[in-house]
Write a protein that holds these residues in place. Structure first.
Motif, PDB file in Angstrom:
ATOM      1  N   GLY A 190      -5.705  -9.480   1.011  1.00  0.00           N
ATOM      2  CA  GLY A 190      -4.510  -9.649  -0.003  1.00  0.00           C
ATOM      3  C   GLY A 190      -3.420  -9.349   0.960  1.00  0.00           C
ATOM      4  O   GLY A 190      -2.948  -8.221   1.160  1.00  0.00           O
ATOM      5  N   ASP A 245      -7.784  -7.623   6.603  1.00  0.00           N
ATOM      6  CA  ASP A 245      -6.755  -7.262   5.741  1.00  0.00           C
ATOM      7  C   ASP A 245      -6.932  -8.047   4.640  1.00  0.00           C
ATOM      8  O   ASP A 245      -6.609  -9.293   4.786  1.00  0.00           O
ATOM      9  N   ALA A 272      -6.879 -18.559   1.884  1.00  0.00           N
ATOM     10  CA  ALA A 272      -8.011 -18.626   1.158  1.00  0.00           C
ATOM     11  C   ALA A 272      -8.223 -17.645   0.171  1.00  0.00           C
ATOM     12  O   ALA A 272      -7.575 -16.450  -0.008  1.00  0.00           O
ATOM     13  N   ILE A 285       0.771  -1.110   0.095  1.00  0.00           N
ATOM     14  CA  ILE A 285       0.216  -0.009  -0.031  1.00  0.00           C
ATOM     15  C   ILE A 285       0.770   1.303  -0.040  1.00  0.00           C
ATOM     16  O   ILE A 285       0.269   2.422  -0.326  1.00  0.00           O
ATOM     17  N   ALA A 330     -10.416 -14.650  -0.774  1.00  0.00           N
ATOM     18  CA  ALA A 330     -11.061 -13.802   0.183  1.00  0.00           C
ATOM     19  C   ALA A 330     -12.598 -13.764  -0.154  1.00  0.00           C
ATOM     20  O   ALA A 330     -13.462 -13.548   0.889  1.00  0.00           O
ATOM     21  N   GLY A 379      -6.759  -6.847  -2.424  1.00  0.00           N
ATOM     22  CA  GLY A 379      -6.803  -8.122  -3.188  1.00  0.00           C
ATOM     23  C   GLY A 379      -6.847  -7.848  -4.486  1.00  0.00           C
ATOM     24  O   GLY A 379      -6.350  -7.132  -5.099  1.00  0.00           O
ATOM     25  N   HIS A 380      -7.703  -8.802  -5.144  1.00  0.00           N
ATOM     26  CA  HIS A 380      -7.893  -8.779  -6.594  1.00  0.00           C
ATOM     27  C   HIS A 380      -8.663  -7.805  -7.189  1.00  0.00           C
ATOM     28  O   HIS A 380      -9.753  -7.791  -6.614  1.00  0.00           O
ATOM     29  N   ILE A 409       3.116 -17.303  -0.711  1.00  0.00           N
ATOM     30  CA  ILE A 409       3.433 -15.935  -0.228  1.00  0.00           C
ATOM     31  C   ILE A 409       2.863 -15.838   1.129  1.00  0.00           C
ATOM     32  O   ILE A 409       3.765 -15.138   1.915  1.00  0.00           O
ATOM     33  N   GLY A 468       2.867  -9.146   3.746  1.00  0.00           N
ATOM     34  CA  GLY A 468       2.640  -8.945   5.231  1.00  0.00           C
ATOM     35  C   GLY A 468       2.975  -7.442   5.652  1.00  0.00           C
ATOM     36  O   GLY A 468       2.954  -7.070   6.648  1.00  0.00           O
ATOM     37  N   TYR A 469       3.297  -6.662   4.536  1.00  0.00           N
ATOM     38  CA  TYR A 469       3.300  -5.278   4.818  1.00  0.00           C
ATOM     39  C   TYR A 469       2.187  -4.523   5.904  1.00  0.00           C
ATOM     40  O   TYR A 469       2.387  -3.967   6.683  1.00  0.00           O
ATOM     41  N   ASP A 494      -2.641 -17.407  -2.054  1.00  0.00           N
ATOM     42  CA  ASP A 494      -1.370 -18.185  -2.582  1.00  0.00           C
ATOM     43  C   ASP A 494      -0.610 -18.427  -1.355  1.00  0.00           C
ATOM     44  O   ASP A 494       0.080 -17.611  -0.794  1.00  0.00           O
ATOM     45  N   SER A 523      -0.127 -10.547   0.788  1.00  0.00           N
ATOM     46  CA  SER A 523       0.984 -10.341  -0.024  1.00  0.00           C
ATOM     47  C   SER A 523       2.206 -10.758   1.176  1.00  0.00           C
ATOM     48  O   SER A 523       2.107 -11.696   1.915  1.00  0.00           O
TER      49      SER A 523
HETATM   50  C1  SAM Z   1      -1.433  -5.719  -3.873  1.00  0.00           C
HETATM   51  S1  SAM Z   1      -0.963  -7.438  -3.092  1.00  0.00           S
HETATM   52  C2  SAM Z   1      -1.388  -6.874  -1.299  1.00  0.00           C
HETATM   53  C3  SAM Z   1      -0.381  -5.960  -0.626  1.00  0.00           C
HETATM   54  C4  SAM Z   1      -0.596  -5.649   0.842  1.00  0.00           C
HETATM   55  N1  SAM Z   1      -1.720  -5.125   1.051  1.00  0.00           N
HETATM   56  C5  SAM Z   1       0.453  -5.027   1.362  1.00  0.00           C
HETATM   57  O1  SAM Z   1       0.358  -3.647   1.486  1.00  0.00           O
HETATM   58  O2  SAM Z   1       1.658  -5.492   1.541  1.00  0.00           O
HETATM   59  C6  SAM Z   1      -2.214  -8.222  -3.426  1.00  0.00           C
HETATM   60  C7  SAM Z   1      -2.427  -9.679  -2.742  1.00  0.00           C
HETATM   61  O3  SAM Z   1      -3.751 -10.312  -2.963  1.00  0.00           O
HETATM   62  C8  SAM Z   1      -3.666 -11.459  -3.083  1.00  0.00           C
HETATM   63  N2  SAM Z   1      -4.748 -12.121  -3.905  1.00  0.00           N
HETATM   64  C9  SAM Z   1      -5.123 -11.943  -5.086  1.00  0.00           C
HETATM   65  N3  SAM Z   1      -6.397 -12.663  -5.296  1.00  0.00           N
HETATM   66  C10 SAM Z   1      -6.788 -13.080  -4.029  1.00  0.00           C
HETATM   67  C11 SAM Z   1      -8.094 -13.478  -3.386  1.00  0.00           C
HETATM   68  N4  SAM Z   1      -9.098 -13.910  -4.317  1.00  0.00           N
HETATM   69  N5  SAM Z   1      -8.081 -13.732  -2.095  1.00  0.00           N
HETATM   70  C12 SAM Z   1      -6.940 -13.582  -1.580  1.00  0.00           C
HETATM   71  N6  SAM Z   1      -5.871 -12.959  -1.778  1.00  0.00           N
HETATM   72  C13 SAM Z   1      -5.912 -12.564  -3.012  1.00  0.00           C
HETATM   73  C14 SAM Z   1      -2.327 -11.690  -4.189  1.00  0.00           C
HETATM   74  O4  SAM Z   1      -1.901 -12.985  -4.230  1.00  0.00           O
HETATM   75  C15 SAM Z   1      -1.437 -10.438  -3.378  1.00  0.00           C
HETATM   76  O5  SAM Z   1      -0.492 -10.987  -2.638  1.00  0.00           O
END
Ligand code: SAM
Length: 213
Positions: free
Chosen positions: A66, A64, A118, A42, A120, A138-139, A96, A70-71, A93, A68
């Motif tokens: 998505g 939270d 899972a 973010i 989300a 997320g996505h 990740i 863990g930030y 994933d 990723s």
């Molecule tokens: C933009 S990154 C998130 C970054 C995080 N918020 C941060 O600031 O560190 C989006 C993440 O959402 C995950 N993601 C994508 N589709 C998803 C779903 N259907 N359910 C859960 N996570 C999902 C991706 O694998 C990716 O790691």
């Protein structure tokens, strides 16, 4: 003559970053397996904003979407911990999520942040109770289909923070234009939901802050 009140946005954001406290750093910032695509966090200024909202609201239950690496989960966990708060972070994933767990443990937040592996979109249907703050990152195609369930999951006066809401006006690669259209539909959705009061901010890739009436 140049407008004396105008400022250059990238310069202003860089200046704000120079004033902000040092960002949370993750112990593991890269995954050697290059087939795993890591998406951006973010960002530092949005992190400052969510930190402030959690502390101001003395928020104790946070979602939270998505995780990723863990930030955002670490930022939320650190802000929630003083008031005994908890963060549930959902990542689709498993590979990740494993790295994110390492980062969260290294940050001393293993008792505050739980990672659920899972999809989300399906997982939020099973969640009980209400959340004081939800971060949607997320996505992008899932934002709008998830919106009404997330509103249900928010407690009154709870905050929904949505990342990447300025995709529709950014110079994204052609491959990401579908996301820009999905986010535009989502922004129209935020605007049309009468329970939400929303502001869109030009921070990072755009942050929307919505409060549930
Ligand atoms: C933009 S990154 C998130 C970054 C995080 N918020 C941060 O600031 O560190 C989006 C993440 O959402 C995950 N993601 C994508 N589709 C998803 C779903 N259907 N359910 C859960 N996570 C999902 C991706 O694998 C990716 O790691």
């Amino acid at each position: 003559m140049a407008d004396p009140l105008a400022y250059d946005m990238p310069r202003a954001l860089a200046y704000i970053e120079s004033l902000q406290r040092a960002p949370d750093r993750l112990v593991v910032e890269e995954i050697p397996d290059k087939t795993i695509r890591i998406q951006p966090t973010i960002g530092m200024i949005a992190a400052g904003l969510v930190d402030l909202l959690v502390r101001c609201g003395r928020t104790t239950r946070i979602l939270d979407i998505g995780t990723s690496m863990g930030y955002s989960a670490c930022v939320l966990g650190r802000a929630a911990r003083p008031q005994g708060g908890r963060v549930l972070s959902i990542e689709v994933d498993e590979r990740i999520a494993r790295v994110a767990r390492e980062n969260i443990a290294a940050a001393g937040l293993a008792d505050t942040v739980e990672i659920l592996v899972a999809d989300a979109k399906a997982a939020i249907r099973e969640l009980d109770g209400r959340f004081g703050l939800i971060l949607q990152d997320g996505h992008k195609d899932d934002y709008l289909p998830m919106l009404d369930r997330l509103i249900e999951l928010l407690e009154p006066a709870g905050c929904l923070i949505s990342d990447d809401v300025l995709f529709p006006v950014m110079n994204l690669p052609v491959s990401a234009m579908g996301w820009a259209r999905a986010i535009d539909r989502y922004n129209q959705g935020l605007k049309s939901r009468s329970q939400l009061h929303t502001i869109w901010l030009p921070i990072g890739d755009g942050i929307a802050v919505s409060v549930k009436a």
